[in-house]
Motif scaffolding. Sequence first.
Motif, PDB file in Angstrom:
ATOM      1  N   ARG A   1       0.772  -1.162  -0.142  1.00 41.89           N
ATOM      2  CA  ARG A   1      -0.079  -0.031  -0.105  1.00 41.89           C
ATOM      3  C   ARG A   1       0.727   1.306   0.065  1.00 41.89           C
ATOM      4  N   PRO A   2       1.897   1.356   0.899  1.00 45.21           N
ATOM      5  CA  PRO A   2       2.755   2.650   0.507  1.00 45.21           C
ATOM      6  C   PRO A   2       3.252   2.762  -0.810  1.00 45.21           C
ATOM      7  N   LEU A   3       3.680   1.824  -1.428  1.00 42.03           N
ATOM      8  CA  LEU A   3       4.110   1.951  -2.898  1.00 42.03           C
ATOM      9  C   LEU A   3       2.890   2.335  -3.678  1.00 42.03           C
ATOM     10  N   ALA A   4       1.471   1.927  -3.565  1.00 44.25           N
ATOM     11  CA  ALA A   4       0.600   2.264  -4.072  1.00 44.25           C
ATOM     12  C   ALA A   4       0.218   4.020  -3.993  1.00 44.25           C
ATOM     13  N   ARG A   5       0.600   4.409  -2.638  1.00 47.04           N
ATOM     14  CA  ARG A   5       0.703   6.009  -2.699  1.00 47.04           C
ATOM     15  C   ARG A   5       1.528   6.433  -3.363  1.00 47.04           C
ATOM     16  N   ASP A   6       3.037   6.059  -3.485  1.00 41.67           N
ATOM     17  CA  ASP A   6       3.895   6.587  -4.124  1.00 41.67           C
ATOM     18  C   ASP A   6       3.536   6.677  -5.559  1.00 41.67           C
ATOM     19  N   VAL A   7       2.810   5.739  -6.177  1.00 44.46           N
ATOM     20  CA  VAL A   7       2.505   5.771  -7.769  1.00 44.46           C
ATOM     21  C   VAL A   7       1.629   6.808  -7.648  1.00 44.46           C
ATOM     22  N   ALA A   8       0.515   7.016  -6.888  1.00 46.88           N
ATOM     23  CA  ALA A   8      -0.313   7.933  -7.103  1.00 46.88           C
ATOM     24  C   ALA A   8       0.417   9.323  -7.178  1.00 46.88           C
ATOM     25  N   ALA A   9       1.417   9.521  -6.145  1.00 45.65           N
ATOM     26  CA  ALA A   9       1.815  10.929  -6.180  1.00 45.65           C
ATOM     27  C   ALA A   9       2.477  11.211  -7.732  1.00 45.65           C
ATOM     28  N   LEU A  10       3.018  10.086  -8.301  1.00 41.54           N
ATOM     29  CA  LEU A  10       3.441  10.329  -9.553  1.00 41.54           C
ATOM     30  C   LEU A  10       2.351  10.611 -10.723  1.00 41.54           C
TER      31      LEU A  10
ATOM     32  N   VAL B   1      12.219  -9.206  13.294  1.00 44.52           N
ATOM     33  CA  VAL B   1      12.404  -7.830  13.549  1.00 44.52           C
ATOM     34  C   VAL B   1      13.030  -7.185  12.490  1.00 44.52           C
ATOM     35  N   ALA B   2      12.309  -5.900  12.224  1.00 46.86           N
ATOM     36  CA  ALA B   2      12.491  -5.225  11.038  1.00 46.86           C
ATOM     37  C   ALA B   2      12.442  -3.661  11.211  1.00 46.86           C
ATOM     38  N   THR B   3      12.703  -3.220  10.032  1.00 48.87           N
ATOM     39  CA  THR B   3      12.571  -1.646  10.249  1.00 48.87           C
ATOM     40  C   THR B   3      11.314  -1.333   9.787  1.00 48.87           C
ATOM     41  N   ARG B   4      10.718  -0.164  10.181  1.00 45.31           N
ATOM     42  CA  ARG B   4       9.386   0.291   9.831  1.00 45.31           C
ATOM     43  C   ARG B   4       9.524   1.148   8.489  1.00 45.31           C
ATOM     44  N   VAL B   5       9.554   0.439   7.468  1.00 45.11           N
ATOM     45  CA  VAL B   5       9.823   1.003   6.032  1.00 45.11           C
ATOM     46  C   VAL B   5       8.836   0.310   4.957  1.00 45.11           C
ATOM     47  N   GLY B   6       8.523   0.967   4.058  1.00 44.64           N
ATOM     48  CA  GLY B   6       7.846   0.172   2.748  1.00 44.64           C
ATOM     49  C   GLY B   6       6.652  -0.456   3.416  1.00 44.64           C
ATOM     50  N   GLY B   7       6.421  -1.686   2.921  1.00 42.64           N
ATOM     51  CA  GLY B   7       5.374  -2.537   3.057  1.00 42.64           C
ATOM     52  C   GLY B   7       5.541  -3.382   4.196  1.00 42.64           C
ATOM     53  N   THR B   8       6.745  -3.432   4.845  1.00 36.87           N
ATOM     54  CA  THR B   8       6.856  -4.245   6.263  1.00 36.87           C
ATOM     55  C   THR B   8       5.630  -4.143   7.210  1.00 36.87           C
ATOM     56  N   PRO B   9       5.494  -2.903   7.663  1.00 34.76           N
ATOM     57  CA  PRO B   9       4.317  -2.726   8.586  1.00 34.76           C
ATOM     58  C   PRO B   9       3.150  -3.291   8.134  1.00 34.76           C
ATOM     59  N   ASP B  10       2.673  -3.469   6.892  1.00 36.99           N
ATOM     60  CA  ASP B  10       1.575  -4.201   6.396  1.00 36.99           C
ATOM     61  C   ASP B  10       1.768  -5.760   6.797  1.00 36.99           C
TER      62      ASP B  10
END
Length: 328
Positions: A104-113, A252-261
Motif C-alpha cells: 500500500r505505501p508503494l501504491a501511494r507513491d505511484v499515485a503521487a507520480l 524484527v524489522a525496520t518500519r519501512v515500505g510495506g513491512t508494517p503491512d
Amino acid sequence: VEGVEVEHPRTLYIPRALRSLSALLYAISIFPRALRLRPRPDVILGSWAYPDACAAIAIARAMGVPAVVKVHGSDLDVVAKMPGPRAIMRALLPRAAAVIAVSRPLARDVAALGVPPDRIHTVDNGVDSQRFFVRDRKAARALLGLPIDGKLLVYIGHLKRSKGIRELCAAYAIARQGIPDLRLVMVGDGEERQSCDQFAACHDGRVVVAGAWPHEHVPLWLAAADALVLPSWHEGTPNVVLEALACGRRVVATRVGGTPDLITSAKLGDLCEVKNPHGLALAMIRAACTPYDPAQVAAMGSRGDWHRSAAALYRILAQVSVRRARAP
C-alpha cells in the motif's frame, strides 16, 4: 522456465552516468526485437519502474498496445527521488493501462507520480509454499551444523549498507550484553562482507557470516532461527519477511515500505526505526526472549503462495487485454 520460452535481449546501459537516458537507451535496445514479435503482444508488462517500465510504456505506445507496470520498492523509494528519472516517471507512468504495487505505501507513491487511482492495484508477493513451511528448529540447526540450544537470530539478504548491516552489527553488540549466549548468522554476500567478517572475528564464534546460499537452502536457515532480523533503510514488500512468516518465525524489522503491512501484531514480530541500533537491539532482545507458537505465526502471517499472487497479476493483464480488444 516452467515450460515457457524466456529470452533476454541485451540492452545498452551506462553505469553511474546519464541516468536520465537509461529508459531511452533501454527502449532503443529492445524496440527492434519487439517489432519482430509475431503475433503482436496483447499487453507489455514492465517490471521495475525505471528504466524497465518506462521503456516498456514507450515501446507499447509505439506498437499501439497497452502497457502494465509493476513496481517493487527501491525503484520508487530510491530511483524516483532522482530528479531526472522522476520527471520521466511522471511523464510516462500515468500512460500505463495499469500499475501494480506490491504494498500500500508503494501504491501511494505511484499515485503521487500522477497515476489515476482507478489504474492502481495492490498485489502482495507470494511465497513458494512447497519450500517455506513450519519445520523443527533443532532438526534444522543440526542439518546446518549449528548449536542445538541457545538463542539464534538470522539475517538473510545482501550485505550492504542500505540493508542496515552496520546497524545490525552495532545492535547485536548491545543485545549481547543482555543475552551473552545470543548468536547471529548473516546469510548473504556483498560490499560489506569484509567488515562483517571482521566483526564476526571479535565475537568468539557467536557471529557467523555464512555467505551466499542457494534459495532452496533459505528455508533451513529460517527454520533454525528464533527470529529473522531485517534492518533495511527501505523496502517494498520484502520476500524474506513473507518467507520467514510462512516458516513460522517472528521478524524484527525496520518500519519501512510495506513491512508494517506484514508485521501487524506483536505476535508476528517487532518494528523499529531506521538507523537506530539501540531500538533494534531492544527488539532483538524481545525477539530472542519471547516464547511463541510457530504454527500460530504461520497462520497469522500468511499472505498466500505464488499461485495466488500470479493469479491476481494474470487477472489484471487479462482485463487490460480485453479492454484493448473491445476498444474501437
